[in-house]
Design a protein around this motif. Sequence first.
Motif, mmCIF file in Angstrom:
data_model
loop_
_atom_site.group_PDB
_atom_site.id
_atom_site.type_symbol
_atom_site.label_atom_id
_atom_site.label_comp_id
_atom_site.label_asym_id
_atom_site.label_seq_id
_atom_site.Cartn_x
_atom_site.Cartn_y
_atom_site.Cartn_z
ATOM 1 N N THR A 1 0.826 -1.217 0.000
ATOM 2 C CA THR A 1 0.000 0.000 0.000
ATOM 3 C C THR A 1 0.856 1.261 0.000
ATOM 4 N N ASP B 1 -0.777 1.213 -5.800
ATOM 5 C CA ASP B 1 -2.151 1.680 -5.581
ATOM 6 C C ASP B 1 -2.187 3.190 -5.795
ATOM 7 N N THR C 1 -2.632 5.534 -3.790
ATOM 8 C CA THR C 1 -2.234 6.342 -2.623
ATOM 9 C C THR C 1 -0.931 5.824 -2.009
ATOM 10 N N PRO C 2 0.188 5.893 -2.742
ATOM 11 C CA PRO C 2 1.431 5.304 -2.223
ATOM 12 C C PRO C 2 2.020 6.042 -1.026
ATOM 13 N N VAL D 1 -0.026 6.914 1.536
ATOM 14 C CA VAL D 1 -0.981 6.678 2.617
ATOM 15 C C VAL D 1 -1.080 5.176 2.887
ATOM 16 N N ASP E 1 -3.253 2.951 3.605
ATOM 17 C CA ASP E 1 -4.690 2.698 3.621
ATOM 18 C C ASP E 1 -4.993 1.342 2.987
#
Length: 337
Positions: free
Chosen positions: A176, A193, A195-196, A198, A200
């Motif tokens: 993630t 993803d 949001t690299p 974050v 999450d």
Amino acid sequence: AIIKRVACPDGVNTATNAACCPLFAIRDDIQENLFDGGECGEEVHESLRLTFHDAIGIGSNGGGGADGSMIVFSDIETNFHANLGIDEIVGEQKPFIAKHNITPGDFIQFAGAVGVSNCPGAPRLNFFLGRPAPLAPAPDKTVPEPFDTVDSILARFADAGNFSPVEVVWLLISHTIAAADHVDPSIPGTPFDSTPEVFDTQFFVETQLRGTLFPGTGGNQGEVESPLHGEIRLQSDHLLARDSRTNCEWQSFVNNQNKLQNRFQAVMLKLSLLGHNQDDMVDCSEVIPVPPPFTGKATFPAGLSHSDVEQACATAAFPTLATDPGPATSVAPVPPS
Ligand code: HEM
Ligand SMILES: [Ca+2]
Ligand SMILES: [Mn+2]
């Protein structure tokens, strides 16, 4: 019970064990000078990858686990195919090890835990101190490749540390906060993803979506189609998201931030102790910063919805998620350091 704390010689910090005192200055130094003042960027991502590539060097063919052999025997290990690109962070970490009184095995795991704390939504990882200097390089072929079969990946993790298939999924939570520089060398910094930066659960949403495009060139070994412009998908992540031994655990992380944190914290402790006995080590987890929270929800990227899910888990439905507003998502690369 009252826990007695000792005053550290730095005159600022206190610790439950005096052996942890020198770590405060190392932490502050790497936050400022390795992680660019506390970012969750390229050096943090690479430092987390390094915790894995060093630790997994153990098993029936030998190797000392999380022992710093990747640093001390870098001339050998960084040339292994699966370690492509790891030479960069190895080169960046070496001066900090030379400057501070810490073994390379401890430093790699410490830097990984401190670095992850910069990523919103991450758990606060544990850090245990006490890894001796490495005795020999790890053998080749201990690090799994993205073109390996699920059988071979699961077998490697079982051999290295008795990791179960479910624990392998927990370890891949790491992706993630990750990007690839060498899978498609024409597009370095392409994230797994959207949001690299974050920590999450988007990775588990987006790996379950139907792949429709290659973000750069097609035909790279270990790469399959991704659902988003600017996002790259590893064949290994694609297959683990769909294999009956791992698919329900994979899906269980979608929009489940508490489970994500709890399982990653547990499995990273296990990974960081490979080759060592926890009872011989000092718990210095108090030196690791508390990560900022992530309070958002998992979503389908703009332009995609439940109808793009390739349902794999046979016993639970994919969670209901909102779709981000706006035109189809295109993911920006992680900037180089
Ligand atoms: C089946 C097991 C795994 C495979 C096949 C795999 C494969 C890969 C590959 C091919 C890359 C891209 C490297 C590049 O081209 O720059 C990557 C990146 C990464 N991996 Fe894994 N990985 C696995 C497990 C893990 C584990 C267990 C961890 C940590 C606990 C991890 C952490 C990372 C991170 C943080 C990155 C991003 C590095 C960056 O953004 O610079 N991986 N992985
Ligand atoms: Ca993410
Ligand atoms: Mn990178």
